[in-house]
Motif scaffolding. Structure first.
Motif, short mmCIF file in Angstrom:
data_model
loop_
_atom_site.label_atom_id
_atom_site.label_comp_id
_atom_site.label_asym_id
_atom_site.label_seq_id
_atom_site.Cartn_x
_atom_site.Cartn_y
_atom_site.Cartn_z
N HIS A 122 36.33 84.19 -56.33
CA HIS A 122 34.88 85.05 -55.65
C HIS A 122 35.15 85.37 -54.23
O HIS A 122 35.96 85.15 -53.65
CB HIS A 122 34.01 83.56 -55.88
N ILE A 123 33.86 85.89 -54.12
CA ILE A 123 33.80 86.58 -52.63
C ILE A 123 32.53 85.38 -51.90
O ILE A 123 30.76 84.99 -52.50
CB ILE A 123 33.38 88.14 -52.64
N VAL A 124 32.90 85.08 -50.95
CA VAL A 124 32.10 84.52 -50.47
C VAL A 124 31.25 85.39 -49.46
O VAL A 124 31.75 86.12 -48.64
CB VAL A 124 33.00 83.12 -49.40
N TYR A 125 29.85 85.86 -48.99
CA TYR A 125 29.29 86.68 -48.27
C TYR A 125 28.34 85.49 -47.27
O TYR A 125 27.53 84.74 -47.67
CB TYR A 125 27.79 86.73 -48.88
N HIS A 126 28.90 86.17 -46.18
CA HIS A 126 28.27 84.81 -44.94
C HIS A 126 26.91 85.89 -43.83
O HIS A 126 26.83 87.41 -43.83
CB HIS A 126 29.33 84.65 -44.54
N VAL A 127 25.96 85.13 -44.26
CA VAL A 127 24.51 86.17 -43.65
C VAL A 127 23.77 84.53 -43.24
O VAL A 127 23.87 83.67 -43.88
CB VAL A 127 23.54 86.15 -45.23
N HIS A 128 23.43 86.02 -41.75
CA HIS A 128 22.71 84.36 -40.63
C HIS A 128 21.74 84.33 -40.66
O HIS A 128 20.20 85.39 -40.65
CB HIS A 128 23.86 84.96 -39.16
N LEU A 129 21.08 83.24 -40.90
CA LEU A 129 19.62 83.23 -41.54
C LEU A 129 18.99 82.74 -40.51
O LEU A 129 19.29 81.37 -39.77
CB LEU A 129 19.67 82.27 -43.34
N HIS A 130 17.78 83.07 -40.22
CA HIS A 130 16.60 82.43 -39.15
C HIS A 130 15.86 81.22 -40.47
O HIS A 130 15.32 82.05 -41.62
CB HIS A 130 15.89 83.53 -38.85
N LEU A 168 24.44 73.11 -59.37
CA LEU A 168 26.16 72.11 -59.65
C LEU A 168 27.07 73.50 -58.48
O LEU A 168 27.65 72.61 -58.28
CB LEU A 168 26.38 72.58 -60.84
N LEU A 169 27.15 74.51 -58.33
CA LEU A 169 27.50 75.05 -57.58
C LEU A 169 27.58 75.19 -55.91
O LEU A 169 28.57 75.28 -55.98
CB LEU A 169 27.28 77.14 -58.06
N ALA A 170 26.41 75.13 -55.80
CA ALA A 170 26.00 74.69 -54.30
C ALA A 170 27.01 73.19 -54.01
O ALA A 170 27.58 72.90 -52.76
CB ALA A 170 24.88 73.87 -54.24
N TRP A 171 26.59 72.20 -55.02
CA TRP A 171 27.88 71.30 -54.64
C TRP A 171 29.19 71.33 -54.93
O TRP A 171 30.07 71.06 -53.83
CB TRP A 171 27.44 69.95 -56.06
N VAL A 172 29.82 72.52 -55.80
CA VAL A 172 31.41 72.34 -55.95
C VAL A 172 31.98 74.08 -54.68
O VAL A 172 32.76 73.54 -54.54
CB VAL A 172 31.67 72.98 -57.23
N ALA A 173 30.84 74.48 -54.27
CA ALA A 173 31.78 75.97 -53.42
C ALA A 173 30.33 76.78 -52.68
O ALA A 173 29.69 76.78 -53.29
CB ALA A 173 32.48 76.52 -53.94
N THR A 174 30.02 75.58 -52.29
CA THR A 174 28.39 75.78 -51.23
C THR A 174 28.40 76.98 -50.76
O THR A 174 26.78 78.37 -51.03
CB THR A 174 27.87 74.95 -49.95
N GLU A 175 29.38 77.73 -50.22
CA GLU A 175 29.34 79.12 -49.37
C GLU A 175 29.43 79.72 -50.38
O GLU A 175 29.54 81.64 -50.36
CB GLU A 175 30.60 79.35 -48.26
N ALA A 176 29.85 79.94 -51.46
CA ALA A 176 30.46 80.40 -52.80
C ALA A 176 28.48 80.85 -53.65
O ALA A 176 28.97 81.50 -54.23
CB ALA A 176 31.12 79.87 -53.64
N VAL A 177 27.82 80.00 -53.54
CA VAL A 177 26.79 80.37 -54.26
C VAL A 177 26.06 81.91 -54.40
O VAL A 177 25.82 82.12 -55.95
CB VAL A 177 25.55 79.24 -53.27
N THR A 178 26.16 82.56 -53.63
CA THR A 178 25.48 83.86 -53.63
C THR A 178 25.99 84.69 -54.81
O THR A 178 25.90 85.16 -55.33
CB THR A 178 25.85 84.46 -52.13
#
Length: 210
Positions: A122-130, A168-178
């Motif tokens: 999978h792909i991890v998308y990283h965005v700086h959230l306010h 479930l996805l947040a528990w398995v792979a938090t950064e890959a949820v998107t």
């Protein structure tokens, strides 16, 4: 390949539309097919198969759909389908939550750099959230909550399963949820097509009130 399969499901869903109000729901599989195709270009860019510029454009388009379109589109879809007046106020609230969420995510995409990196399958998308937790809560309210509060049985279960999937996805792979949750949503396009093929406009638990 996945985009082609989901696109085929979308065509089938469109063929079984019975009322104008069903079109936004029927369009979801086709939108997810396009979204899946866009992520393929992100993958190819990360592997060096397409140029960095193409990858950047694909990443922007992917995030725009996931972050800006879905939080507004899902509540609008529910509102268009809804026939129960007493449900409308809370559904309008979920739409407002989606608009606020999309605005916050738009600011994040514009104001700070964002990245996409491969991690396994999978792909991890990283965005700086306010105010990240607030934005996430608004996103869930608009994309899952709007479905759960619907008067239509199918939409309620659709929302419950999507909420369970994102948890479930947040528990398995938090950064890959998107990436993973959008892939799950694309898979559920088959449920949308099946609903339009069988249940049609009759799947509502409550009679309209005047």
């Amino acid at each position: 390949m996945a985009a082609v399969v989901i696109g085929g499901v979308g065509v089938d869903a469109a063929r079984h539309v019975r009322t104008g109000a069903q079109w936004p729901l029927a369009a979801l599989p086709l939108l997810f097919a396009g979204h899946t195709l866009v992520e393929a270009f992100v993958w190819w860019g990360l592997r060096g198969d397409v140029s960095g510029r193409v990858q950047t454009v694909a990443t922007v388009l992917y995030l725009i759909f996931a972050f800006l379109v879905l939080p507004v589109y899902v509540p609008v879809t529910v509102l268009v389908l809804e026939h129960v007046p007493r449900h409308r106020p809370i559904e309008i609230i979920t739409l407002v939550a989606g608009v606020i969420c999309a605005a916050g995510l738009a600011v994040a995409l514009i104001s700070k750099p964002f990245t996409a990196r491969p991690e396994g399958h999978h792909i991890v998308y990283h965005v700086h959230l306010h105010a990240g937790p607030v934005i996430i809560a608004l996103y869930l309210v608009s994309t899952c909550g709007a479905l759960i509060v619907s008067g239509r049985r199918f939409l309620r279960w659709f929302g419950v399963f999507n909420l369970a999937a994102v948890a479930l996805l947040a528990w398995v792979a938090t950064e890959a949820v998107t990436s993973l949750w959008c892939a799950w949503a694309a898979v559920t396009s088959m449920a949308v097509a099946a609903y339009l093929r069988s249940a049609g406009p009759a799947d509502v638990d409550y009679a309209p009130q005047s």
